[in-house]
Design a protein around this motif. Structure first.
Motif, PDB file in Angstrom:
ATOM      1  N   GLY A 267      90.191 -35.941 -31.998  1.00  0.00           N
ATOM      2  CA  GLY A 267      90.331 -36.790 -30.808  1.00  0.00           C
ATOM      3  C   GLY A 267      90.602 -35.958 -29.575  1.00  0.00           C
ATOM      4  O   GLY A 267      89.935 -34.948 -29.318  1.00  0.00           O
ATOM      5  N   THR A 268      91.592 -36.355 -28.836  1.00  0.00           N
ATOM      6  CA  THR A 268      91.899 -35.644 -27.582  1.00  0.00           C
ATOM      7  C   THR A 268      92.760 -34.409 -27.813  1.00  0.00           C
ATOM      8  O   THR A 268      92.828 -33.530 -26.951  1.00  0.00           O
ATOM      9  N   LYS A 269      93.437 -34.367 -29.000  1.00  0.00           N
ATOM     10  CA  LYS A 269      94.284 -33.209 -29.279  1.00  0.00           C
ATOM     11  C   LYS A 269      93.471 -32.230 -30.113  1.00  0.00           C
ATOM     12  O   LYS A 269      93.387 -32.308 -31.333  1.00  0.00           O
ATOM     13  N   LEU A 270      92.864 -31.272 -29.369  1.00  0.00           N
ATOM     14  CA  LEU A 270      91.926 -30.370 -30.014  1.00  0.00           C
ATOM     15  C   LEU A 270      92.584 -29.139 -30.616  1.00  0.00           C
ATOM     16  O   LEU A 270      91.917 -28.341 -31.270  1.00  0.00           O
ATOM     17  N   ARG A 271      93.865 -28.928 -30.441  1.00  0.00           N
ATOM     18  CA  ARG A 271      94.572 -27.761 -30.985  1.00  0.00           C
ATOM     19  C   ARG A 271      96.053 -28.073 -31.117  1.00  0.00           C
ATOM     20  O   ARG A 271      96.508 -29.094 -30.636  1.00  0.00           O
ATOM     21  N   GLY A 272      96.777 -27.195 -31.828  1.00  0.00           N
ATOM     22  CA  GLY A 272      98.212 -27.371 -31.986  1.00  0.00           C
ATOM     23  C   GLY A 272      98.584 -27.923 -33.358  1.00  0.00           C
ATOM     24  O   GLY A 272      97.766 -28.030 -34.267  1.00  0.00           O
ATOM     25  N   THR A 273      99.888 -28.326 -33.479  1.00  0.00           N
ATOM     26  CA  THR A 273     100.398 -28.831 -34.758  1.00  0.00           C
ATOM     27  C   THR A 273      99.745 -30.154 -35.103  1.00  0.00           C
ATOM     28  O   THR A 273      99.605 -31.042 -34.267  1.00  0.00           O
ATOM     29  N   LEU A 274      99.358 -30.291 -36.378  1.00  0.00           N
ATOM     30  CA  LEU A 274      98.638 -31.463 -36.836  1.00  0.00           C
ATOM     31  C   LEU A 274      99.584 -32.445 -37.496  1.00  0.00           C
ATOM     32  O   LEU A 274     100.486 -32.072 -38.266  1.00  0.00           O
ATOM     33  N   SER A 275      99.354 -33.736 -37.204  1.00  0.00           N
ATOM     34  CA  SER A 275     100.135 -34.764 -37.873  1.00  0.00           C
ATOM     35  C   SER A 275      99.636 -34.918 -39.314  1.00  0.00           C
ATOM     36  O   SER A 275      98.548 -34.461 -39.666  1.00  0.00           O
ATOM     37  N   ARG A 276     100.447 -35.618 -40.177  1.00  0.00           N
ATOM     38  CA  ARG A 276     100.083 -35.793 -41.575  1.00  0.00           C
ATOM     39  C   ARG A 276      98.753 -36.521 -41.717  1.00  0.00           C
ATOM     40  O   ARG A 276      97.883 -36.122 -42.491  1.00  0.00           O
ATOM     41  N   GLY A 277      98.573 -37.605 -40.912  1.00  0.00           N
ATOM     42  CA  GLY A 277      97.336 -38.378 -41.011  1.00  0.00           C
ATOM     43  C   GLY A 277      96.129 -37.578 -40.591  1.00  0.00           C
ATOM     44  O   GLY A 277      95.079 -37.634 -41.245  1.00  0.00           O
ATOM     45  N   VAL A 278      96.248 -36.845 -39.469  1.00  0.00           N
ATOM     46  CA  VAL A 278      95.121 -36.051 -38.984  1.00  0.00           C
ATOM     47  C   VAL A 278      94.783 -34.949 -39.990  1.00  0.00           C
ATOM     48  O   VAL A 278      93.618 -34.680 -40.279  1.00  0.00           O
ATOM     49  N   LEU A 279      95.841 -34.291 -40.531  1.00  0.00           N
ATOM     50  CA  LEU A 279      95.598 -33.198 -41.470  1.00  0.00           C
ATOM     51  C   LEU A 279      94.847 -33.702 -42.695  1.00  0.00           C
ATOM     52  O   LEU A 279      93.884 -33.085 -43.152  1.00  0.00           O
ATOM     53  N   HIS A 280      95.267 -34.864 -43.245  1.00  0.00           N
ATOM     54  CA  HIS A 280      94.576 -35.399 -44.412  1.00  0.00           C
ATOM     55  C   HIS A 280      93.136 -35.769 -44.085  1.00  0.00           C
ATOM     56  O   HIS A 280      92.232 -35.561 -44.895  1.00  0.00           O
ATOM     57  N   ALA A 281      92.921 -36.328 -42.830  1.00  0.00           N
ATOM     58  CA  ALA A 281      91.571 -36.726 -42.432  1.00  0.00           C
ATOM     59  C   ALA A 281      90.667 -35.519 -42.222  1.00  0.00           C
ATOM     60  O   ALA A 281      89.448 -35.608 -42.381  1.00  0.00           O
TER      61      ALA A 281
END
Length: 973
Positions: free
Chosen positions: A164-178
């Motif tokens: 999405g709009t957060k193209l870098r940095g620490t990943l949330s659990r949902g984003v990491l799994h996706a």
């Protein structure tokens, strides 16, 4: 010009490609969308750019095999990207140039571990290095934002969509799994600087199926490839990022599988068709065995196995899957038979099982064995069964008229027949006599006929004559002839059937009548003995057997003169096999009683057969070792002494004896049966092969029934062997026996004993002989004699001698004691040394022979004597000369063993008189145990002439006055 393989590839793609896809491929080539990847050996890799260069698809071409691949998701096998690739490649080859190599960067993903999880940074990797990607790929490709040149894949765009709009940095659990799904399609992913991959496979526990002996073991284990937990719900398994998964098992399942669940080989069907499909729906399953079968769909059916079991029909129905069967249903469980495992259809199973019950009254898995009329009825129903039947035995179960026996006797043989009369004018069908007898003994009522059919047995006839017929059939040789020793059996059957006896039997009539009717045999002219009446009868019997071409077992009790009787019956070239310890007795007996016979000892390392010898003497050990040489000789007579040695027919010595070629065979044994009747069979198989049939037949029809208490079987055996076994006990012939029989037993020293004896002799002889020759005292000579006598008895008696559990002399003593005790005799064992009796005790204990002891340390001599004299007392009394030489009445014993020869024969007589005295009503055997080739043999030779020498050895120097120096020198020579 393009290579032939490239032309073939081009033609193959053109043919496989649709018109529209080919047209789009041409357009992509015109737009110069096809570029080459750096090449190595092997397939050609090209990239085809689309969507204004934002996405490129990788096409792999294999000209050698005319095959291709594209990583696009198109449904066509030959898509426009493949078409563009082959067109561009062909044009480049025709123009003599190479395709342009791409210098655009590739998108890479850099993950790093942080305290709160994982952080992501995207980069564009070019030959010059990695450039951070700070904006979206779409913006750079559209020219809205400046950035490095790159080629992207659909997976790169999917990653950008998930971010999405957060193209870098620490990943949330949902984003990491996706992200795991698109990252699994990306080629350049790193974690903390090391290459990794991504996977959507959930990991945690895995189920492992492994070999466990001939079965399998199913166990739940933590995935061993998990290296680390990276964040909430994501782990590193090997080099792959994977989502962590819950166990997916119930509490009971988790407990069972954590402990490990075993499946036997026969239970593999349940494992494959039930458990593993259930587990696979919840957890990864790792198959660590190559033996696990696959599953298939097959219908169940009934299979019948039909065979004949003797005179019975044997039917086994089985519920199976497959043709040929790959599984069967056993006890409600599916059992794999190898190959694929079928999925069960229990509804169809119940239907075919019900049909089997209606048609044949059978149940799958239950073997049915029927005979007689039941077998005939079942065979008829099987003829209408429409399923699979393996075997055709049921075709022979049709009814026939009863059997009629017939017996025809000729000169020296017989012919037995059983026939079933058919309809008038038809041909009678026969039954094999051996099969008839087997059916009768098995309790069957019918027997199969040659050519088919079942006939009722002649039960009454077989009840009266069946055992006699079975004996005769069992006696036949491999050539089908009846041995001469079976003629008495045939004569008895003829008498029972009121049929004339075979003419050849008339010459053997005396064997089945009282032995008193035997013709008197002429005694050898060189015989130097007066035979007692029972011995003369034994000689008559042996000579009758010899002249009739038969053999015999002379089983007289110990001490009744078996050797003398046998020597009176030998004729022609004779072989005598005996234990080593009695070979010298045979030589002495021949010299004493038959001096006209020339005896040759075939024994020792330099042995050679003397063809001119009348009697060849050898040991059982040599018979076994030199079997080939001894069996090549055609002997006129073979005598096996102490023939219980061949009691085990499987032993090498028994096999060697049975192979001997002899016209007249005799065995001598005071104990023809020690433990089992098979021992008697072995001797009679040697003397009269075929008399008792085969070993297996004898065990089944004779030995086992007798051992079970069958008195009729015992009576039949006694009747059959009576002509060929002569056994007299001492108590039966006591009035004819001498009051006392003296026997010398020779013990052969072992190599170690011989070495010790020779060392003692060498150490003393030279010095003592020199002293005696120079006029010195005889005391040193007596001391040397004492040490030599001790070395001849037991090594440990010699000061400083080696410890040994036994000796040749004690082994010989044990051999004769075991025989005497087995025959119900009691024995006295004398020695002048209590230390030698100490060494006898453990030998008797090891052999489980009960004993008591009387020596100088015995306090209550009367109690010891009373115990030994009682009927229930121990069979052996160990007794020292000092304590028991005089004044004791030990008439319970009828065997006396003198372990160490004494110098004075009178002392030995006193020891023997403990048993041979008033009140003794049995013959007494006195055995002197003498070590071969030792001082003891010289002592025996001098006893009759040098009585003073014995007194000197026992009484010390003072008693040696009457001993000459010449006597002592002779003993030490």
């Amino acid at each position: 010009m393009a290579a032939p393989s490239q032309n073939a590839l081009f033609d193959a793609v053109r043919e496989a490609c649709s018109t529209s896809a080919w047209s789009r491929g041409v357009e992509l080539v015109r737009a110069e969308a096809v570029i080459s990847e750096p090449r190595g050996d092997g397939p050609v890799t090209l990239r085809v750019a689309t969507r204004a260069g934002l996405i490129s698809h990788v096409v792999t071409l294999r000209p050698d095999t005319a095959e291709w691949d594209c990583d696009c998701a198109g449904r066509d096998d030959a898509c426009e990207h493949v078409a563009a690739a082959v067109i561009a490649l062909r044009r480049a080859r025709e123009q003599g140039r190479d395709l342009k190599v791409s210098d655009a960067g590739r998108v890479g993903y850099r993950l790093t571990r942080t305290g709160s999880g994982l952080a992501l940074e995207r980069v564009v990797v070019t030959p010059g290095g990695a450039v951070p990607l700070l904006t979206s790929l779409v913006s750079i490709a559209a020219g809205r934002v400046a950035g490095p040149t790159f080629v992207a894949t659909p997976a790169d765009l999917e990653v950008e969509r998930v971010l999405g709009t957060k193209l870098r940095g620490t990943l949330s659990r949902g984003v990491l799994h996706a992200l795991l799904a698109p990252l699994s399609e990306c080629a350049d992913v790193q974690l903390d600087g090391s290459p990794v991959t991504a996977s959507t496979e959930r990991v945690g526990l895995i189920v492992r199926v492994e070999d466990d002996g001939d079965g399998f073991r199913v166990v739940a284990l933590p995935d061993p490839r998990i290296k680390a937990t990276l964040s909430d719900g994501v782990v590193l398994r090997g080099d792959a990022l994977c989502p962590a998964a819950p166990a997916g098992l119930s509490g009971r399942e988790l407990e069972d599988l954590t402990r490990g669940q075993r499946f036997e080989a026969g239970d593999v069907a349940r494992l494959v068709t039930e458990l593993l499909p259930s587990l696979r729906s919840r957890l990864p399953v790792e198959i660590a065995t190559t033996r696990l079968p696959r599953t298939v769909e097959l219908p169940p059916r009934i299979r019948l196995e039909v065979r004949r079991d003797g005179e019975s029909l044997d039917v086994l129905p089985t519920l199976v899957y497959g043709d040929p069967p790959v599984a069967r249903v056993d006890g409600g469980r599916l059992v794999s038979l190898g190959g694929p495992v079928p999925l069960r259809d229990e509804i169809e199973e119940r239907r075919v099982v019900a049909q089997l019950g209606q048609e044949l009254e059978l149940v799958p898995g239950h073997r049915v064995r029927v005979s007689g009329t039941d077998a005939i009825a079942l065979a008829a129903r099987l003829g209408h069964f429409r399923g699979e039947i393996r075997g055709d035995a049921h075709h022979g179960f049709v009814p026939a008229p009863p059997l009629t026996p017939s017996l025809r006797v000729d000169e020296n043989d017989f012919e037995l027949g059983f026939s079933s009369e058919s309809e008038p004018g038809g041909r009678a069908r026969k039954a094999d006599p051996a099969r008839v007898l087997r059916a009768w003994r098995a309790g069957e009522g019918f027997v199969a006929l040659e050519g088919g059919g079942l006939a009722p047995l002649p039960a009454d006839w077989l009840a009266r004559y069946g055992e006699q017929v079975a004996n005769l059939l069992a006696a036949r040789s491999e050539r089908g002839t009846l041995p001469r020793c079976a003629l008495p059996d045939l004569a008895r059957l003829c008498d029972a059937l009121e049929t004339p006896r075979p003419p050849a039997f008339e010459t053997l009539r005396a064997l089945v009548a009282d032995f008193a009717g035997l013709p008197h045999a002429a005694l050898p002219e060189d015989l130097r003995a007066t035979l007692r009446p029972y011995q003369k009868l034994g000689v008559d019997w042996l000579c009758f057997l010899r002249d009739a071409g038969l053999g015999g077992v002379l089983a007289d009790d110990m001490g009744l003169g078996k050797t003398l009787q046998a020597l009176c019956a030998v004729r022609g070239r004779t072989l005598v096999a005996a234990p080593t310890s009695v070979l010298f007795n045979w030589a002495e007996e021949i010299e004493r009683f038959r001096p006209g016979l020339r005896a040759s000892l075939y024994h020792g390392p330099g042995r050679a057969l003397d063809a001119s010898a009348d009697v060849t003497l050898t040991s059982y050990a040599i018979l076994r070792l030199d079997s080939d040489a001894l069996t090549k000789v055609k002997w006129d007579t073979v005598i096996l002494d102490e023939a219980q040695i061949i009691k085990n027919p499987d032993s090498q010595v028994a096999r060697a004896a049975h192979r001997l070629d002899a016209a007249f065979r005799v065995t001598l044994s005071g104990t023809p049966v020690e433990n089992r009747l098979e021992e008697l069979w072995s001797q009679l198989h040697f003397t009269n092969p075929g008399l008792l049939g085969s070993r297996e037949d004898f065990a089944e029809r004779t030995a086992r029934p007798i051992e079970s208490g069958d008195l009729d079987a015992a009576a039949r055996l006694r009747e059959r062997i009576r002509p060929f076994v002569l056994r007299r006990l001492k108590r039966d012939v006591a009035p004819e026996l001498p009051p006392r029989t003296d026997v010398v037993l020779h013990a052969v020293l072992s190599e170690d004993e011989r070495a010790l004896y020779d060392a003692v002799r060498a150490a003393t002889r030279e010095d003592v002989v020199a002293r005696l020759g120079s006029g010195g005292s005889v005391i040193a000579a007596l001391e040397a004699l004492l040490r030599l006598r001790q070395a001849a008895c037991h090594p440990s008696l010699v000061p400083g001698g080696p410890a040994a559990p036994s000796s040749a002399k004690l082994d010989l003593l044990l051999e004769f004691l075991e025989e005497a005790v087995a025959d119900g005799h009691k024995a006295l064992v004398f020695s002048q040394w209590t230390s030698l009796l100490d060494r006898v005790e453990p030998v008797l204990k090891a052999a489980s022979i009960a004993f008591t002891r009387l020596d100088g340390s015995t306090r209550d001599r009367g109690a010891v004597v009373e115990r030994f004299q009682s009927e229930a007392g121990p069979p052996v009394l160990l007794i020292s000369l000092g304590a028991g030489g005089l004044g004791l009445n030990l008439t319970a014993a009828d065997h006396v063993f003198i372990l160490d020869p004494w110098w004075n024969p009178a002392v030995e007589d006193q020891a023997a008189d403990r048993a041979h005295r008033i009140g003794q009503d049995r013959p007494v055997m006195v055995y002197r145990l003498v070590a071969q080739n030792t001082i003891e043999e010289r002592v025996l030779a001098l006893q009759q002439h040098k009585r003073e020498l014995a007194a000197a050895a026992l009484a010390g120097a003072g008693g040696a006055a009457g001993i000459t120096r010449e006597d002592l020198l002779a003993l030490l020579a």
